[in-house]
Design a protein around this motif. Structure first.
Motif, PDB file in Angstrom:
ATOM      1  N   LEU A 111       0.781  -1.217  -0.100  1.00  0.00           N
ATOM      2  CA  LEU A 111       0.111  -0.002   0.100  1.00  0.00           C
ATOM      3  C   LEU A 111       0.860   1.241   0.023  1.00  0.00           C
ATOM      4  CD1 LEU A 111      -2.945  -1.016   2.310  1.00  0.00           C
ATOM      5  CD2 LEU A 111      -3.019  -0.898  -0.205  1.00  0.00           C
ATOM      6  N   ASP A 112       1.895   1.162   0.684  1.00  0.00           N
ATOM      7  CA  ASP A 112       2.849   2.383   0.615  1.00  0.00           C
ATOM      8  C   ASP A 112       3.611   2.745  -0.537  1.00  0.00           C
ATOM      9  OD1 ASP A 112       2.330   2.819   3.408  1.00  0.00           O
ATOM     10  OD2 ASP A 112       4.346   1.446   4.087  1.00  0.00           O
TER      11      ASP A 112
ATOM     12  N   GLN B  22       0.721   4.420  -3.096  1.00  0.00           N
ATOM     13  CA  GLN B  22       0.441   5.629  -2.493  1.00  0.00           C
ATOM     14  C   GLN B  22       1.668   6.411  -3.319  1.00  0.00           C
ATOM     15  OE1 GLN B  22      -2.112   6.628  -1.385  1.00  0.00           O
ATOM     16  NE2 GLN B  22      -3.157   5.199  -0.167  1.00  0.00           N
ATOM     17  N   SER B  23       2.892   5.955  -3.058  1.00  0.00           N
ATOM     18  CA  SER B  23       3.929   6.666  -3.639  1.00  0.00           C
ATOM     19  C   SER B  23       3.782   6.948  -5.190  1.00  0.00           C
ATOM     20  CB  SER B  23       5.281   6.042  -3.255  1.00  0.00           C
ATOM     21  OG  SER B  23       5.608   4.735  -4.031  1.00  0.00           O
TER      22      SER B  23
ATOM     23  N   LYS C 224       1.215   7.633  -7.101  1.00  0.00           N
ATOM     24  CA  LYS C 224      -0.080   8.033  -7.618  1.00  0.00           C
ATOM     25  C   LYS C 224       0.267   9.323  -8.654  1.00  0.00           C
ATOM     26  CE  LYS C 224      -0.631  11.121  -3.472  1.00  0.00           C
ATOM     27  NZ  LYS C 224      -1.386  11.314  -2.228  1.00  0.00           N
TER      28      LYS C 224
ATOM     29  N   ARG D  30      -5.836   4.341 -10.746  1.00  0.00           N
ATOM     30  CA  ARG D  30      -6.730   5.435  -9.713  1.00  0.00           C
ATOM     31  C   ARG D  30      -7.995   4.834  -9.191  1.00  0.00           C
ATOM     32  NH1 ARG D  30      -5.644   9.090 -13.792  1.00  0.00           N
ATOM     33  NH2 ARG D  30      -7.763   9.310 -14.365  1.00  0.00           N
TER      34      ARG D  30
ATOM     35  N   LEU E  42      -6.810   2.657  -6.368  1.00  0.00           N
ATOM     36  CA  LEU E  42      -6.376   3.664  -5.157  1.00  0.00           C
ATOM     37  C   LEU E  42      -7.547   4.106  -4.529  1.00  0.00           C
ATOM     38  CD1 LEU E  42      -3.712   4.918  -4.091  1.00  0.00           C
ATOM     39  CD2 LEU E  42      -4.156   6.885  -5.325  1.00  0.00           C
TER      40      LEU E  42
ATOM     41  N   ASN F  32      -8.567   3.526  -0.428  1.00  0.00           N
ATOM     42  CA  ASN F  32      -8.663   4.710   0.404  1.00  0.00           C
ATOM     43  C   ASN F  32     -10.011   5.021   0.639  1.00  0.00           C
ATOM     44  OD1 ASN F  32      -5.667   5.163   0.448  1.00  0.00           O
ATOM     45  ND2 ASN F  32      -5.889   6.714  -1.559  1.00  0.00           N
TER      46      ASN F  32
END
Length: 583
Positions: free
Chosen positions: A448-449, A452-453, A455, A469, A472, A476
């Motif tokens: 997940l990290d 996120q990096s 995006k 997206r 994501l 989220n």
């Protein structure tokens, strides 16, 4: 060992086979088996040699013009007699072209103008017809008991001189002449092409129905305003062992696809769809990449306006990437571009970036695209990776994922991100496959990290950016972002199963709207009926609405129709699980 000689070349093609495959694949394969037996027997009887078969087509050679023509006639007579006693859907109709010319024999194959002319003569014919060149006609005239119809000089594609063509009138009751829709007496396009009785491919009809049934009018207008583009397999002609091992042709093809997904002025034909068409014809990537005629055949079956195919070669230390852009509708070559660099590392960089930029500029020029300067240029390295090894594992993983072999696919994606930890596309797709396999608990702890990096890398409207997206938004808990991203995939890429599948998963597991989920699953299944993850999730949704028995029936039907598909054993396990939960 290479040799050159004068030979009689025969090409044949089974009419309407793609339609039969789409209607009833099992029955079509039975007809193809019978077709192959009849042609093989007749060719052997007349001392011919079958050089190769490609799907429903035969390429054969003969030492005698008389044997070749008599063989073709007897094939048509046997099929004509057979077809009288069967229903229309069980008929086998073949078109045949014969030419006498100079050819080159190499590695159990045959090449040269003599081969190309025979293939293009065959493509002029319709079912039940035998067309021959003047060279064949001049030898057989007065020596065979058949009449001939003079079809005049034909300007065949990529043949510099007109070729005089004749029809062998083997049946006095037959209607002679060029009858195929879209083929005119003085002008003919490509070889190895098949059209239906109304002049369009079966897939074109299906595509039209698909648009009418599933895409809203606004989306239809947006899609139809962009030319469709089929990006076909690139060939590796470098003779470099390292590049051969990593399958550089497949890497270049996928990289070009990613670049054109980011180009908003064409509608890219789904690679999954192109692969399915090739499988229906039993044509391999290698055959497509090494044969412009086969590439064109696939492009036309996909009803694509534009087609790009090319090759990578090596001269000394220089890598040369070249490709053609063809307009299949206008039947003309729009551009040929060649780029070269001296570093292997330039392949996943300036070579592909430069080639794509040239093609995109040509497309904006030809189709008079407005505001083309607003299209951002994105480096391939930012979309994918600069590591050939990492990309090699990514392509292998993607192919396994397409065929539903999720565990093996995950293994390849894990190797890709281990080689390049910033390979965002591999991270994104790996997460999808974990989800499809219902193995989210086995995702890497840093997944997940990492997602996120990345995006900021996925801002466009490419399929992969929208999937990223949407995913994501899912993790989220942003339902609006998730829904809008998946829905847009279905509108921009209507012939790709992925958008419908993701939208179905969202309705199923996030919104618990099972009826909507089933509707989207079934749209995706129209494109990939043998893909088990789709069948599995649809069955779970059907269980919620119609009960366990209906869900089990769907899985049993999947096993019956696709007994060799990946996931059949998992389908049996799912049936046992569904039944055990009702006890």
């Amino acid at each position: 060992m290479e040799s050159r000689k004068l030979a009689v070349i025969m090409f044949t093609d089974m009419v309407g086979y793609s339609k039969k495959v789409q209607t009833n694949e099992e029955a079509a394969l039975e007809l193809l088996k019978e077709h192959n037996a009849i042609l093989s027997k007749q060719i052997e009887t007349y001392r011919g040699r079958t050089i190769k078969t490609i799907g429903d087509a035969f390429l054969a050679d003969f030492d005698s013009v008389f044997n070749a023509v008599q063989c073709a006639v007897d094939i048509q007579k046997e099929l004509n007699d057979r077809n009288r006693s069967v229903t229309p859907d069980r008929r086998i109709e073949v078109r045949i072209g014969i030419h006498l010319g100079d050819v080159i024999y190499r590695d159990n194959d045959v090449f040269g103008d003599g081969v190309n002319i025979a293939s293009r003569i065959q493509a002029l014919a319709d079912g039940g017809q035998v067309f021959i060149s003047h060279d064949v006609y001049s030898i057989t005239l007065g020596k065979l008991s058949y009449e001939f119809t003079d079809l005049g000089g034909q300007q065949l594609k990529n043949i510099t001189r007109p070729i005089h063509v004749y029809e062998v009138v083997w049946n006095p009751n037959q209607t002679t002449g060029i009858k195929r829709p879209g083929v005119h007496a003085a002008n003919h396009s490509a070889s190895w092409r098949r059209r239906s009785g109304v002049g369009v491919t079966v897939l074109a009809v299906l595509a039209a129905l698909w648009y009418l049934l599933f895409i809203n009018p606004a989306s239809q207008k947006a899609a139809s305003s962009r030319p469709t583009l089929a990006l076909l397999s690139f060939s590796d002609q470098t003779q470099d062992e390292h590049l051969k091992r990593v399958h550089i042709g497949k890497i270049i093809t996928d990289a070009m696809v990613q670049k054109f997904y980011e180009f908003p002025h064409v509608q890219l034909v789904s690679p999954i769809r192109l692969a399915k068409i090739a499988r229906n014809f039993d044509i391999s990537d290698e055959e497509i990449s090494n044969s412009p005629d086969l590439a064109e055949k696939i492009g036309r079956e996909a009803n694509s306006r534009l087609m790009i195919n090319g090759k990578l070669s090596k001269l000394g230390n220089t890598f040369i990437l070249s490709a053609d852009l063809n307009d299949l509708e206008e039947e003309k070559l729009l551009a040929t571009f060649v780029v070269q660099e001296e570093m292997e590392s330039s392949i996943l960089g300036v070579l592909i970036d430069s080639l794509c930029m040239k093609f995109q500029q040509k497309i904006t020029e030809v189709f008079k695209v407005k505001d083309s300067t607003a299209t951002p240029f994105i480096r391939l390295e930012d979309l994918t990776t600069s590591s050939l090894e990492a990309y090699h594992h990514f392509v292998k993983g993607y192919e396994l994922h397409v065929f539903g072999r999720s565990l093996e696919a995950i293994g390849e994606f894990e190797k890709a991100v281990a080689l390049d930890s910033n390979f965002a596309l591999a991270w994104s797709l790996m997460g999808c496959v974990y989800s499809f396999a219902k193995m989210e608990d086995r995702m890497p702890p840093n997944y997940l990290d990492k997602i996120q990096s990345f995006k900021d890398r996925f801002k466009g409207t490419s399929k992969e950016a929208l999937i990223f997206r949407g995913n994501l938004g899912w993790v989220n808990n942003d339902e609006q972002l998730c829904f809008n991203s998946y829905r847009l995939i279905t509108e921009l890429y209507p012939d790709d199963r992925e958008g419908y599948y993701y939208l179905a998963l969202f309705q199923h597991y996030v919104k618990h709207n099972y009826a909507q989920a089933i509707e989207h699953y079934e749209k995706a299944l129209m494109l990939s009926p043998d893909y088990f993850p789709l069948q599995r999730d649809r069955a779970y949704a059907v269980k919620e609405v119609r009960g366990v028995d209906e869900a089990v029936k769907l899985l049993q039907e999947f096993i019956r129709l696709y007994p060799n598909a990946p996931g059949v054993d998992l389908a049996r396990e799912q049936i046992a699980e569904l039944r055990s939960n009702t006890k």
